[in-house]
Design an enzyme around this catalytic site. Structure first.
Site, short mmCIF file in Angstrom:
data_model
loop_
_atom_site.label_atom_id
_atom_site.label_comp_id
_atom_site.label_asym_id
_atom_site.label_seq_id
_atom_site.Cartn_x
_atom_site.Cartn_y
_atom_site.Cartn_z
N LYS A 34 -21.23 -146.13 103.36
CA LYS A 34 -20.62 -146.02 102.04
C LYS A 34 -19.35 -146.86 101.95
CE LYS A 34 -22.51 -141.73 100.55
NZ LYS A 34 -23.07 -140.82 101.53
N HIS A 80 -29.67 -131.41 96.86
CA HIS A 80 -29.78 -132.86 97.04
C HIS A 80 -31.22 -133.35 97.15
CE1 HIS A 80 -25.48 -132.90 97.32
NE2 HIS A 80 -25.54 -131.98 98.26
N ARG A 110 -34.66 -149.25 99.31
CA ARG A 110 -36.11 -149.03 99.50
C ARG A 110 -36.77 -148.82 98.15
NH1 ARG A 110 -33.47 -144.03 100.30
NH2 ARG A 110 -34.06 -142.62 98.62
C1 MV4 Z 1 -20.07 -137.02 94.25
C2 MV4 Z 1 -20.10 -135.92 93.37
C3 MV4 Z 1 -18.97 -135.67 92.62
N1 MV4 Z 1 -17.89 -136.46 92.74
N2 MV4 Z 1 -18.97 -137.79 94.33
C4 MV4 Z 1 -24.22 -136.10 96.38
C5 MV4 Z 1 -25.07 -136.95 97.27
C6 MV4 Z 1 -24.39 -138.26 97.37
N3 MV4 Z 1 -25.34 -139.27 97.01
C7 MV4 Z 1 -23.24 -138.20 96.46
N4 MV4 Z 1 -23.20 -136.92 95.85
C8 MV4 Z 1 -22.22 -136.57 94.99
N5 MV4 Z 1 -21.12 -137.33 95.01
C9 MV4 Z 1 -17.90 -137.49 93.59
N6 MV4 Z 1 -16.81 -138.24 93.71
C10 MV4 Z 1 -21.24 -135.15 93.30
C11 MV4 Z 1 -22.31 -135.46 94.12
C12 MV4 Z 1 -23.45 -134.60 93.99
C13 MV4 Z 1 -24.66 -135.05 93.50
C14 MV4 Z 1 -24.88 -136.37 93.15
C15 MV4 Z 1 -26.09 -136.79 92.68
C16 MV4 Z 1 -27.12 -135.88 92.53
C17 MV4 Z 1 -26.95 -134.59 92.87
C18 MV4 Z 1 -25.73 -134.15 93.37
C19 MV4 Z 1 -25.56 -132.81 93.68
C20 MV4 Z 1 -24.37 -132.37 94.15
C21 MV4 Z 1 -23.32 -133.27 94.33
#
Ligand code: MV4
Length: 480
Positions: free
Chosen positions: A115, A234, A291
């Site tokens: 990341k 997730h 992917r």
């Molecule tokens: C976040 C967020 C809120 N704020 N970043 C979850 C997996 C990863 N891909 C990043 N994720 C998140 N990042 C910030 N700054 C909330 C999530 C997140 C989320 C993101 C996409 C789809 C589902 C999710 C479920 C919980 C938290």
């Protein structure tokens, strides 16, 4: 490219082979001992057993798979999703042996696998990102400074993390130090890389992602968005395209941002750029998946392209046969992931035998399926049975189509997420389009499904009774 090997199993292996056959390319399946009789093995022109059931003794054995490819004179390897698909070392090893990896170069996979490296790569491209710091922090004082600057709540993320692993929400200053220590030790043991960073926590985001495709001639296209907010822990369960909240302007803005992310890492092939979107429709770049994704069919249906065909053309060195102006959204598509999981029992895997397994058919219905009646579901792999996808003119029509299709999807022997799908597609928040990533947590409980089951059983009983009473009126019993 005359022959490709598909380094995967289940629905995605079949999905890729279908396009290969359509293009006149012959196919090689690899399989584990648990998959001897699997449909993907029978569908392929040739098939080779590569080891025992556990993935680390079969589908994750990159060298073994390359060895098979060389022996059978394969030209290219398609990794599907999961398994080796985002393994930069594998992509590199494939190319070193003179074979084509149907996917991006290892460099892009490496950058996007971190990341922090991803943030670094896109820095110069003016991509909106969540307020925070873009380098690893180990110093607690530094973390305090950053967190106070951006304001609580903040989110600690592991650079090497994925799928929400290694994330910690910090609501208030006094918790920062302990949470940071935990996050670092967790990241170290889980990923062998303790790098963490801090971002502003977006409290109720939507997850919106953009499909991109890049060729080796410098062309990058985007194929609009997918709305993927309906997920649990997730894991996505429902995806759709287009999103009901994007305006044409916002769509274009996000599409351009996504193509810039692809350019930032010299991307080649199919990729997905993930964004978070807050309630005010501000969007922020999260990460890029290097992917073909599970949910790619909804994009294919609304854009009219075969993404696997484009992947293969790009891998052959061809120029993308389309321009951005040629691409338009037609209709609406909805996808439900059908997992062998029990929605009444915390979505625990429900393995067993598919005693009855009948797929819905009809106009506007596509099922990307990897199973058939009578099969046992192996315990070794992801329990996704299929993806049920519907396509209609409008969102409303597409929802009605998928509700009908769920009713006509007959499974006995294991529990599935089909009833959960009915719950989602009937829910007012979903139907109104007003939902975020907390949908499941906010609205779902097993009791609601149980109540629906009861109501349905009650209605069925009432219909039967009514029919019985009607029959009594007309049927004359023989009397002696
Ligand atoms: C976040 C967020 C809120 N704020 N970043 C979850 C997996 C990863 N891909 C990043 N994720 C998140 N990042 C910030 N700054 C909330 C999530 C997140 C989320 C993101 C996409 C789809 C589902 C999710 C479920 C919980 C938290």
């Amino acid at each position: 490219m005359k022959k490709i090997l598909i380094a995967n199993r289940g629905e995605i292996a079949l999905r890729v082979m279908k396009t290969a056959k359509k293009m006149g390319i012959s196919t090689v399946a690899v399989f584990s001992e648990a998959d001897r009789n699997a449909p993907h093995v029978r569908f392929a022109d040739e098939a080779v057993c590569i080891g025992e059931a556990p993935s680390n003794k079969s589908y994750l054995l990159g060298d073994k798979i390359i060895e098979v490819a060389l022996k059978l004179n394969v030209d290219g390897i398609h990794p599907g999703y999961g398994f080796l698909s985002e393994n930069a070392d594998f992509a590199e090893a494939v190319e070193k042996k003179g074979l084509t990896f149907i996917g991006p170069k290892s460099k892009a996979i490496r950058i996007m696998g971190s990341k922090l490296a991803a943030k670094e790569a896109v820095k110069a491209y003016n991509i909106p990102m969540v307020p925070g710091i873009d380098e690893a922090i180990t110093d607690v004082a530094k973390a305090h400074e950053i967190a106070n600057e951006i304001g609580y709540p903040v989110l600690i993320k592991a650079s090497a993390g994925g799928g929400g692993k290694g994330m910690r929400i910090v609501e208030k200053e006094e918790d920062l130090e302990s949470q940071m220590k935990r996050a670092i030790s967790e990241a170290t043991s889980a990923f062998g890389d303790g790098s963490v960073f801090v971002e502003k926590y977006v409290t109720s985001p939507r997850h919106i992602e953009i499909q991109v495709m890049a060729d080796t001639h410098g062309n990058v296209l985007h194929f609009f968005e997918r709305e993927c907010s309906i997920q649990r822990r997730h894991q996505k369960v429902v995806e759709e395209a287009p999103s009901s909240v994007l305006t044409p302007e916002l769509r274009q803005e996000m599409g351009i941002a996504a193509t810039k992310v692809a350019e930032a890492c010299d991307y080649v092939g199919a990729g997905t750029v993930e964004f978070l979107m807050d309630a005010d429709l501000n969007f922020y770049f999260l990460e890029m998946n290097t992917r073909l994704q599970v949910e790619h069919p909804v994009t294919e249906l609304i854009s009219g392209v075969d993404l696997v065909e484009l992947q293969i053309k790009v891998a052959r060195g061809e120029e993308l046969p389309l321009k951005q102006e040629d691409l338009k959204i037609h209709g609406h598509a909805m996808e439900l992931r059908v997992y062998a999981e029990d929605p009444l029992n915390d979505f625990l895997p429900s393995v067993g035998n598919l005693e009855v397994y009948k797929l819905p058919v009809g106009e506007g219905i596509r099922v990307d399926n990897g199973f058939e009646e009578g099969m046992d579901i192996p315990i070794y792999y992801d329990p996704m049975l299929s993806k049920l996808i519907t396509y209609g003119e409008t969102r409303e029509e597409t929802i009605e189509l998928i509700l009908d299709a769920i009713q006509n999807y007959k499974v006995k022997g294991v529990q599935t997420t089909l009833p959960f799908g009915t719950f989602v597609f009937k829910h007012d928040a979903f139907r109104s389009g007003n939902f975020d990533t907390h949908f499941v947590k906010n609205y779902y409980s097993p009791e609601i499904l149980e109540q629906e089951n009861k109501d349905e059983a009650e209605i069925a009983a009432m219909v039967a009774l009514y029919q019985y009473l009607e029959d009594q009126k007309t049927v004359k019993l023989p009397s002696n």
